[in-house]
Design a protein around this motif. Structure first.
Motif, PDB file in Angstrom:
ATOM      1  N   LEU A 541       0.719  -1.289  -0.051  1.00  0.00           N
ATOM      2  CA  LEU A 541       0.101   0.094   0.008  1.00  0.00           C
ATOM      3  C   LEU A 541       0.826   1.109   0.050  1.00  0.00           C
ATOM      4  N   TRP A 542       2.089   1.250   0.849  1.00  0.00           N
ATOM      5  CA  TRP A 542       2.829   2.435   0.906  1.00  0.00           C
ATOM      6  C   TRP A 542       3.426   2.618  -0.534  1.00  0.00           C
ATOM      7  N   HIS A 543       3.754   1.694  -1.354  1.00  0.00           N
ATOM      8  CA  HIS A 543       4.313   1.866  -2.660  1.00  0.00           C
ATOM      9  C   HIS A 543       3.417   2.189  -3.584  1.00  0.00           C
ATOM     10  N   ARG A 544       2.099   1.954  -3.385  1.00  0.00           N
ATOM     11  CA  ARG A 544       0.815   2.096  -4.346  1.00  0.00           C
ATOM     12  C   ARG A 544       0.632   3.640  -4.229  1.00  0.00           C
ATOM     13  N   ASN A 545       0.778   4.158  -2.887  1.00  0.00           N
ATOM     14  CA  ASN A 545       0.401   5.499  -2.423  1.00  0.00           C
ATOM     15  C   ASN A 545       1.659   6.498  -3.310  1.00  0.00           C
ATOM     16  N   ARG A 546       2.775   5.853  -3.290  1.00  0.00           N
ATOM     17  CA  ARG A 546       3.840   6.611  -3.787  1.00  0.00           C
ATOM     18  C   ARG A 546       3.700   6.781  -5.494  1.00  0.00           C
ATOM     19  N   HIS A 547       3.212   5.692  -5.983  1.00  0.00           N
ATOM     20  CA  HIS A 547       2.799   5.507  -7.773  1.00  0.00           C
ATOM     21  C   HIS A 547       1.762   6.326  -7.951  1.00  0.00           C
ATOM     22  N   VAL A 548       0.830   6.570  -7.126  1.00  0.00           N
ATOM     23  CA  VAL A 548      -0.534   7.657  -7.488  1.00  0.00           C
ATOM     24  C   VAL A 548       0.162   8.843  -7.263  1.00  0.00           C
ATOM     25  N   TRP A 549       0.958   9.183  -6.300  1.00  0.00           N
ATOM     26  CA  TRP A 549       1.660  10.641  -6.069  1.00  0.00           C
ATOM     27  C   TRP A 549       2.426  11.140  -7.192  1.00  0.00           C
ATOM     28  N   ALA A 550       3.343   9.886  -7.876  1.00  0.00           N
ATOM     29  CA  ALA A 550       3.908   9.977  -8.733  1.00  0.00           C
ATOM     30  C   ALA A 550       3.342  10.505 -10.068  1.00  0.00           C
ATOM     31  N   PHE A 551       2.092  10.179 -10.324  1.00  0.00           N
ATOM     32  CA  PHE A 551       1.143  10.666 -11.334  1.00  0.00           C
ATOM     33  C   PHE A 551       0.838  11.997 -11.174  1.00  0.00           C
ATOM     34  N   LEU A 552       0.861  12.618  -9.951  1.00  0.00           N
ATOM     35  CA  LEU A 552       0.798  14.101  -9.985  1.00  0.00           C
ATOM     36  C   LEU A 552       2.045  14.727 -10.481  1.00  0.00           C
ATOM     37  N   ALA A 553       3.329  14.251 -10.234  1.00  0.00           N
ATOM     38  CA  ALA A 553       4.718  15.042 -10.438  1.00  0.00           C
ATOM     39  C   ALA A 553       5.209  14.772 -11.817  1.00  0.00           C
ATOM     40  N   THR A 554       4.315  14.071 -12.730  1.00  0.00           N
ATOM     41  CA  THR A 554       4.978  14.046 -14.114  1.00  0.00           C
ATOM     42  C   THR A 554       4.889  15.427 -14.941  1.00  0.00           C
ATOM     43  N   HIS A 555       4.060  16.378 -14.542  1.00  0.00           N
ATOM     44  CA  HIS A 555       4.055  17.657 -15.239  1.00  0.00           C
ATOM     45  C   HIS A 555       3.466  17.409 -16.608  1.00  0.00           C
ATOM     46  N   VAL A 556       2.698  16.379 -16.761  1.00  0.00           N
ATOM     47  CA  VAL A 556       2.241  16.326 -18.264  1.00  0.00           C
ATOM     48  C   VAL A 556       0.707  16.623 -18.132  1.00  0.00           C
ATOM     49  N   SER A 557       0.136  17.346 -19.224  1.00  0.00           N
ATOM     50  CA  SER A 557      -1.326  17.573 -19.226  1.00  0.00           C
ATOM     51  C   SER A 557      -2.038  16.743 -19.249  1.00  0.00           C
ATOM     52  N   ARG A 558      -3.219  16.503 -18.232  1.00  0.00           N
ATOM     53  CA  ARG A 558      -3.909  15.578 -18.135  1.00  0.00           C
ATOM     54  C   ARG A 558      -5.424  16.049 -18.511  1.00  0.00           C
ATOM     55  N   THR A 559      -6.063  15.347 -18.871  1.00  0.00           N
ATOM     56  CA  THR A 559      -7.786  15.361 -19.158  1.00  0.00           C
ATOM     57  C   THR A 559      -8.315  15.198 -17.782  1.00  0.00           C
ATOM     58  N   ASP A 560      -9.604  15.742 -17.867  1.00  0.00           N
ATOM     59  CA  ASP A 560     -10.515  15.434 -16.589  1.00  0.00           C
ATOM     60  C   ASP A 560     -10.432  13.997 -16.348  1.00  0.00           C
ATOM     61  N   ALA A 561     -10.729  13.385 -17.413  1.00  0.00           N
ATOM     62  CA  ALA A 561     -11.078  11.797 -17.149  1.00  0.00           C
ATOM     63  C   ALA A 561      -9.824  11.189 -16.373  1.00  0.00           C
ATOM     64  N   GLU A 562      -8.662  11.589 -16.979  1.00  0.00           N
ATOM     65  CA  GLU A 562      -7.422  11.138 -16.162  1.00  0.00           C
ATOM     66  C   GLU A 562      -7.388  11.507 -14.661  1.00  0.00           C
ATOM     67  N   TRP A 563      -7.532  12.748 -14.587  1.00  0.00           N
ATOM     68  CA  TRP A 563      -7.566  13.264 -13.032  1.00  0.00           C
ATOM     69  C   TRP A 563      -8.509  12.459 -12.226  1.00  0.00           C
ATOM     70  N   GLN A 564      -9.779  12.020 -12.709  1.00  0.00           N
ATOM     71  CA  GLN A 564     -10.774  11.482 -12.089  1.00  0.00           C
ATOM     72  C   GLN A 564     -10.350  10.226 -11.821  1.00  0.00           C
ATOM     73  N   ALA A 565      -9.783   9.314 -12.669  1.00  0.00           N
ATOM     74  CA  ALA A 565      -9.388   8.134 -12.636  1.00  0.00           C
ATOM     75  C   ALA A 565      -8.283   8.144 -11.594  1.00  0.00           C
ATOM     76  N   GLY A 566      -7.407   9.114 -11.624  1.00  0.00           N
ATOM     77  CA  GLY A 566      -6.177   9.092 -10.464  1.00  0.00           C
ATOM     78  C   GLY A 566      -6.786   9.227  -9.150  1.00  0.00           C
ATOM     79  N   ALA A 567      -7.902  10.014  -8.919  1.00  0.00           N
ATOM     80  CA  ALA A 567      -8.684  10.083  -7.867  1.00  0.00           C
ATOM     81  C   ALA A 567      -9.082   8.816  -7.183  1.00  0.00           C
ATOM     82  N   GLU A 568      -9.534   8.137  -8.226  1.00  0.00           N
ATOM     83  CA  GLU A 568     -10.219   6.827  -8.071  1.00  0.00           C
ATOM     84  C   GLU A 568      -9.197   5.665  -7.461  1.00  0.00           C
ATOM     85  N   ARG A 569      -8.067   5.827  -8.130  1.00  0.00           N
ATOM     86  CA  ARG A 569      -6.777   4.768  -7.642  1.00  0.00           C
ATOM     87  C   ARG A 569      -6.634   5.194  -6.241  1.00  0.00           C
TER      88      ARG A 569
END
Length: 768
Positions: A541-569
Motif C-alpha cells: 500500500l505504501w508503494h501504491r500511494n507513492r505511485h499514485v503521487w508520482a502521477f501528479l509529479a509528471t507535469h504532463v497535461s491531463r484530461t479531466d477523465a485522467e484526473w478522475q481516474a487518478g482520484a479513484e485509484r
C-alpha cells in the motif's frame, strides 16, 4: 581458381567454431594472447610453421583444415628480402593524401600559425596531433604538410613510428631513416643512438624541413627525434597525448561536426538522385550519428555506399542500425573500425583492458571513478589510474572534471571485448556487483531526507562521501540515469527487497525534486511491483500511494477523465488501507485523492480530504504528511476565496514545523512550500508588503536548498512588487521566473502567458 582466405580471418573462424576465446587458445597452444590477436587482425599475416602447428593442435582440427591453415600462413609470409636499394627506398616520404579531405579547418589553421612562427634562430615548433583511433590524425598531418610545402624548402620527411604495433619502431631505427632521408651516407651514420640524435639535430638546424612523425608510441620514442632549433617544424601524431613532452603545442582531434560528416559522405557518394533532398539529408544525418561522426567510420560507410549502386543512404542506415553488427559493417577491404580500436586495446596492460571492457556495463552515457572502482574491484586511486590510461590512449573521453564517457563506437567495441574475453558467469557477477552498489548508494543517499536527525545514514561512506544532504543530493542528481537504470536491472532480475528498499528511501527526496518528470512514475512503478511480490500488504500500500503521487509529479497535461481516474485509484488505496487499519497509509491516500480533486477544481472535496488526511496523519504520528495535508488545505481555502483562513492555515503549518521539526531536510523543504503558498494567499488578499516579506524569506531559503520551488517564489515576489507599484523591483524577479521556468519546463502554457502579460504591463508602465 580457389581463393584462399587470409590467415587471420581463417584462424578466427576456426577458433570460433571450436568455441574458444583468444585466452583459451593461448592457454592451450602456448602462443601469447597478443600474438594471436595480431594474427587475427592481420598485423601478423604469416606466422612460422611451429606456431601454426601449435595452434592447429590446440584447435583440434582435421588434416584438411591443418593444410588450409598452413597454406594461408605460407601465403602471408614475405617472398623477398630487401637489399640496400630497397632499404634506401623505405626512407621517409609523405604518404598519399586524401583528394576528398574534409574539415579540420581550425586545426589546420593552428598548424599553419605554428609554421609561420618558425625561425632559424628560434626553437623548432613541435605540434602533437592526438586523439582516438579513427579520428584522422595521419590524414590531418599529411594535409597540413601538403598545404605548407612552400614554407619548408628543405623538404618534407615522414616516418611511421608504428606506435600501436606489438613492437614499435625503435628510436635508433627512426633516426637512421631520417638521416638517410636528409642525404647522410649510410656509412657516416653513428651507431650510438645519442650520437645519431645529435647528427639529426645538426642537419635540421640548417635546413627548413617539415618532419611528420606519425603514430608515435610514447614520449621516449619521440624525444630524441626532435630538433632543438631551426626554421623547420615537427608534426607528431599519436593516440596518446604525449603529456611528457615539454614546449609543444597539442591539437586534440574530436569527431566531425554534423555538417562535416554530411560533407564527407556527400563527397564519397551522392545518392540525391535516388531519394528526395529532405530524405537524403535525414538519412545522411542518421548514418553520421550511427558512425559516431568518426572520420574513419564515415569514410568506410561512404565507400561501401559508393561501391553498391543499388543501395540508398537509407539502406546503409538500416544496416548500421543493428548494434550487434555495426562494427562488422564498418569494414571495407583491409580497413575496419574494429581493427583500429583493437590496436589500442592490445597495447593496454591487462588491468586497463579489464577496466575498458567492464565499463561497457555502465548503464549510462557518462560515469565517474567510484562505479569504475566497483567494476574492477579496486580502490578509487587504482580506478582513476586505469581511467587515465584509457584517456591517454584515446579509448575514453573526459566529460567535465571527474567524469568520463565512451565514443559510441568504442563502447560497442568494449562490449564486444567483454563478451569475447570474459565468461557469461563473470559478466553477470560484475553486473550484479555494480547494480547492488548503485542501489545501496542511492538508498543511503535517499535516506538523508527520511531521517529524524542530522546524522549520516548507515553505509554513507562507501566510495562516495554522502556526509551531508547536499552531497547526497548532488550524487543522486549526477548519477540519476545510472541508478535508475540499475533499478530497472535489479527489478528485471527479481531483486525485490533491494528495489523496494530504494523506493522507501526516496519519498521525501522525490517530493523535493518534482521536476524529474516521468522519473518518479518509473521508480515507484517498479518499487510497487517489487513490494507486491514481497507479500506484505501494508508495504505494498505504501508503494501504491507513492505511485499514485508520482502521477501528479509528471507535469504532463491531463484530461479531466485522467484526473478522475487518478482520484479513484487513490481512494481504492484508501479503502484497502482502511480494511487493514493502516492509518498512515489512509492519510497518504486521502492527500493523493485531494491533489487530484484540486486539479479537477473540486476544491471543497479537496479541502475535506486534506483536513481528514491531516487528522489521520496526526493520529499516526506522521508529521511529514501533516505538513503536506496542512499546506494542501490552506491552498484549497485560498482557491475557495477564504483568504484570511488560508493565510492562517499557512501560518499554522509554519508554526507546526517550527515546533515539531522532523529533520532539517524535510522541515526546510516544507517551510519553502508553505512560504510560497503564504505569499500567494497574501497576494490574493492584496496584502502586498506581507506577500513580499513571505516571498523574500521563501526565496532565500529555496536558493540555499537549490529547490525547484525557486521559480514560483520569483513569480510571487515579482507579482507582489507589481502589486506594490514598484516595477523596478518587479521586473527582474518576473524575468528570472520566466527564464527558470523555461529551463525547467516547470509551468503550463497558461502560466507563461500570465507571467509575460505581467511583464508586458510593467514595460508599458515604464513607457508611459
Amino acid at each position: 581458381m580457389t581463393v584462399r582466405p587470409p590467415f587471420g580471418p581463417l584462424l578466427r573462424s576456426l577458433r570460433q567454431s571450436a568455441r574458444l576465446t583468444i585466452e583459451d587458445l593461448s592457454h592451450a597452444s602456448g602462443v601469447s594472447v597478443r600474438a594471436i590477436g595480431d594474427m587475427e587482425r592481420g598485423v601478423s599475416q604469416g606466422p612460422q610453421r611451429r606456431t601454426v602447428q601449435a595452434l592447429a593442435d590446440a584447435l583440434g582440427i582435421d588434416d584438411e583444415q591443418r593444410a588450409e591453415l598452413a597454406d594461408a600462413a605460407k601465403a602471408g609470409r614475405p617472398r623477398t628480402t630487401a637489399g640496400p636499394a630497397a632499404e634506401r627506398s623505405a626512407s621517409p616520404g609523405l604518404p598519399r593524401g586524401l583528394s576528398d579531405f574534409v574539415g579540420r579547418t581550425a586545426e589546420l589553421e593552428l598548424l599553419a600559425e605554428r609554421a609561420r612562427s618558425a625561425s632559424a634562430n628560434g626553437p623548432t615548433p613541435v605540434v602533437v596531433v592526438h586523439g582516438a583511433a579513427g579520428l584522422g590524425k595521419t590524414a590531418c598531418a599529411v594535409r597540413a604538410a601538403e598545404l605548407l610545402h612552400e614554407r619548408f624548402p628543405g623538404g618534407r620527411l615522414y616516418v611511421d613510428l608504428r606506435g600501436v604495433d606489438p613492437e614499435p619502431m625503435t628510436t635508433t631505427e627512426a633516426l637512421r631513416r631520417l638521416l638517410l632521408a636528409v642525404g647522410l651516407d649510410a656509412r657516416a651514420i653513428a651507431e650510438d643512438e645519442d650520437e645519431r640524435a645529435g647528427q639529426l639535430r645538426a642537419v635540421l638546424a640548417d635546413r627548413s624541413c617539415l618532419v611528420v612523425l606519425d603514430n608515435a608510441a610514447d614520449e621516449a620514442q619521440v624525444r630524441p627525434l626532435l630538433p632543438a632549433r631551426g626554421a623547420g617544424m615537427v608534426i607528431v601524431t599519436s593516440r596518446r597525448t604525449l603529456a611528457g613532452l615539454e614546449g609543444v603545442t597539442r591539437v586534440p582531434l574530436a569527431p566531425f561536426s554534423p555538417e562535416e560528416s554530411a560533407e564527407l559522405l556527400a563527397a564519397l557518394s551522392d545518392r540525391a538522385a535516388d531519394e528526395s533532398a529532405a530524405e537524403t539529408a535525414a538519412e545522411t544525418a542518421r548514418v553520421s550519428d550511427l558512425c559516431g561522426r568518426l572520420p574513419l567510420a564515415l569514410r568506410i560507410a561512404g565507400t561501401r555506399l559508393a561501391s553498391r549502386p543499388g543501395w540508398t543512404m537509407r539502406h546503409l542506415a538500416e544496416r548500421l542500425s543493428d548494434e550487434d553488427r555495426r562494427l562488422a559493417n564498418l569494414v571495407v577491404g583491409d580497413v575496419g573500425v574494429e581493427a583500429a580500436f583493437a590496436l589500442s586495446y592490445v597495447a593496454l596492460p591487462e588491468p586497463a583492458k579489464e577496466c575498458f571492457r567492464r565499463l561497457a556495463l555502465v548503464p549510462a552515457v557518462d560515469f565517474g571513478v567510484p562505479i569504475t572502482a566497483v567494476l574492477i574491484e579496486a580502490d578509487l586511486y587504482d580506478a582513476e589510474d586505469q581511467l587515465d590510461e584509457l584517456v591517454e590512449l584515446g579509448l575514453l573521453q573526459h566529460e567535465g572534471a571527474d567524469r568520463y564517457r565512451f565514443h559510441d563506437l568504442i563502447r560497442l567495441y568494449a562490449n564486444q571485448r567483454l563478451d569475447e574475453d570474459e565468461s557469461a558467469a563473470a559478466r553477470a557477477a560484475t553486473q550484479r556487483r555494480m547494480v547492488d552498489w548503485l542501489l545501496a548508494t542511492a538508498t543511503s543517499a535517499g535516506q538523508w531526507f527520511e531521517r529524524d536527525d542530522d546524522a549520516p545514514p548507515p553505509g554513507h561512506g562507501s566510495l562516495v562521501p554522502l556526509t551531508t544532504p547536499d552531497k547526497a543530493k548532488s550524487w543522486l542528481q549526477a548519477e540519476k540515469d545510472t541508478w535508475l537504470a540499475g533499478l530497472r536491472l535489479a527489478a528485471s532480475a527479481g531483486n525485490d527487497e533491494l528495489v523496494a528498499g530504494l523506493g522507501e528511501s526516496m519519498r521525501w527526496f522525490a517530493v523535493s525534486n518534482p521536476l524529474w518528470l516521468d522519473t518518479w512514475h518509473d521508480v515507484f512503478g517498479l518499487t510497487w511491483a517489487a513490494a507486491a511480490r514481497l507479500s506484505d500488504p501494508r508495504r505494498e500500500l505504501w508503494h501504491r500511494n507513492r505511485h499514485v503521487w508520482a502521477f501528479l509529479a509528471t507535469h504532463v497535461s491531463r484530461t479531466d477523465a485522467e484526473w478522475q481516474a487518478g482520484a479513484e485509484r487513490a481512494m481504492e488505496v484508501y479503502r484497502l488501507a482502511e480494511d487493514l487499519g493502516a492509518v498512515r497509509e489512509q492519510a497518504d491516500a486521502l492527500c493523493n485523492a485531494a491533489e487530484h480533486w484540486r486539479h479537477l477544481h473540486d476544491d471543497e472535496q479537496a479541502l475535506r480530504a486534506f483536513s481528514r488526511g491531516r487528522e489521520l496523519a496526526e493520529a499516526a504520528g506522521d508529521e511529514r504528511t501533516v505538513y503536506w495535508a496542512g499546506g494542501g488545505a490552506a491552498l484549497a481555502l485560498d482557491r475557495l476565496g477564504r483568504l484570511d483562513e488560508a493565510v492562517a492555515a499557512y501560518q499554522g503549518v509554519l508554526g507546526y514545523i517550527a515546533a515539531r521539526p522532523v529533520s532539517s531536510a524535510v522541515a526546510r523543504h516544507s517551510r519553502v512550500v508553505a512560504l510560497e503558498g503564504l505569499a500567494v494567499a497574501l497576494r490574493h488578499a492584496r496584502r502586498w508588503q506581507e506577500a513580499v516579506q513571505a516571498a523574500e524569506t521563501g526565496l532565500s531559503e529555496a536558493i540555499e536548498q537549490d529547490s525547484a520551488w525557486t521559480v514560483n517564489l520569483y513569480w510571487s515576489l515579482g507579482s507582489a512588487y507589481a502589486g506594490l507599484g514598484v516595477p523596478a523591483q518587479a521586473r527582474p524577479h518576473m524575468t528570472q521566473a520566466i527564464a527558470q521556468a523555461e529551463t525547467q519546463g516547470a509551468w503550463a502554457p497558461s502560466t507563461f502567458d500570465r507571467a509575460r502579460a505581467i511583464l508586458a504591463a510593467l514595460d508599458s508602465e515604464d513607457d508611459e
